[in-house]
Design an enzyme around this catalytic site. Structure first.
Site, PDB file in Angstrom:
ATOM      1  N   LYS A 222      -8.445 -23.128  20.960  1.00 23.32           N
ATOM      2  CA  LYS A 222      -8.311 -22.155  22.042  1.00 23.32           C
ATOM      3  C   LYS A 222      -7.896 -22.888  23.318  1.00 23.32           C
ATOM      4  O   LYS A 222      -7.863 -24.117  23.373  1.00 23.32           O
ATOM      5  CB  LYS A 222      -9.635 -21.410  22.295  1.00 23.32           C
ATOM      6  CG  LYS A 222     -10.263 -20.733  21.089  1.00 23.32           C
ATOM      7  CD  LYS A 222      -9.478 -19.536  20.607  1.00 23.32           C
ATOM      8  CE  LYS A 222     -10.147 -18.887  19.393  1.00 23.32           C
ATOM      9  NZ  LYS A 222      -9.305 -17.818  18.804  1.00 23.32           N
TER      10      LYS A 222
ATOM     11  N   SER B 177      -4.137 -16.234  16.882  1.00 20.45           N
ATOM     12  CA  SER B 177      -4.878 -16.050  18.138  1.00 20.45           C
ATOM     13  C   SER B 177      -4.284 -16.827  19.307  1.00 20.45           C
ATOM     14  O   SER B 177      -4.618 -16.540  20.459  1.00 20.45           O
ATOM     15  CB  SER B 177      -6.345 -16.458  17.953  1.00 20.45           C
ATOM     16  OG  SER B 177      -6.447 -17.847  17.715  1.00 20.45           O
TER      17      SER B 177
END
Length: 289
Positions: free
Chosen positions: A174, A104
């Site tokens: 993230k 990701s």
């Protein structure tokens, strides 16, 4: 003439007699200094003798046996214990290693990379800033359905003390896009905007668009509450981030209190070593609300 001569001689003799005490005083002074040195030497000899007696002799004049140095094998458990305590303290308060479990964050981070996370500055009140890559605890079922690894006892122990990357599967990594007070929005394929300012995002995975053109969360406009952050993966079309968790407890937001720390270094593999700086686009003028 004779009187004068005699007087002169007498005067000379007098000077000689007057000078003699001064000359005799010099050896006396030297003698005093020498006596002082001799006295010091005697004292040194006496002290040395007492020191020798104290070290080499026990009570009653018996010879004392010197202590044997402690065996290395006896000290080894103590050294290991100290090392483990230090490692645990470093992991708890300073830095911790984490393993990247997915794609990701490509291409910034690859699956299997090891990163070091700064855990010190949050203790001094530092909060996440836009553009930082952060590790945070799952704020509410973001990892639902994800496979859970089964580490052995040794891996669990080494992870617990910080000598191996964390095996805690309730952590995610993230990039921070918005902080408290920011308005973040995406329309069409982008660009991504923060407080009306378009971001230039060279870190986005090649071939991806900044925004995902779907009705599942790829199109959005949100206001980030104080005490929360909005996060997104760099692999925009392969990241279940804030966009796709708006139906969860915090509506896609991550509480600042759940942030473990900022990822600062890619530590492994060695050929991918490097820092994780904040991109320049987050420093542009007018970005603050």
């Amino acid at each position: 003439m004779g009187d004068v001569a005699v007087g002169a001689r007498s005067g000379h003799d007098g000077e000689e007699h007057r000078g003699r005490p001064a000359e005799s005083a010099v050896p006396a002074a030297d003698s005093a200094v020498t006596s002082g040195n001799d006295s010091g030497a005697a004292e040194d000899n006496r002290v040395t003798g007492e020191h020798t007696t104290a070290e080499d002799q026990g009570p009653g004049g018996t010879t004392r046996t010197p202590k044997k140095p402690r065996s290395f094998w006896k000290e080894l458990p103590i050294l290991i214990g100290i090392a483990l305590v230090l490692a645990l303290l470093i992991k708890t308060f300073l830095v911790q290693a984490f393993s990247i479990p997915s794609d990701s964050m490509q291409n910034t981070l690859q699956q299997g990379d090891r990163v070091l996370v700064d855990k010190l500055t949050p203790w001094f009140g530092s909060e996440p800033e836009r553009g930082e890559v952060v590790v945070f605890h799952d704020p509410g079922n973001w990892l639902r359905g994800e496979p859970t690894p089964d580490p052995n006892a040794l891996q669990t122990f080494l992870s617990w003390i910080g000598l191996m990357p964390s095996v805690e599967e309730k952590d995610l990594i993230k990039r921070v896009i918005g902080v408290g007070g920011d308005t973040v929005e995406c329309k069409g394929t982008g660009p991504l905007k923060v407080n009306g300012k378009a971001l230039n995002e060279p870190y986005v995975f090649p071939g991806n668009t900044p925004c995902s053109n779907d009705d599942q969360g790829g199109q959005f406009k949100v206001k980030v509450p104080q005490g929360y952050i909005w996060v997104m993966g760099d692999h925009r079309q392969n990241s279940r981030d804030s966009r796709y968790n708006q139906g969860e407890k915090y509506h896609g937001m991550v509480p600042v209190k759940e942030v473990v720390g900022r990822a600062i270094v890619k530590a492994w593999p060695i050929d991918r070593w490097g820092t994780l700086p904040v991109p320049d686009t987050f420093d542009q003028n007018g970005l603050n609300p």
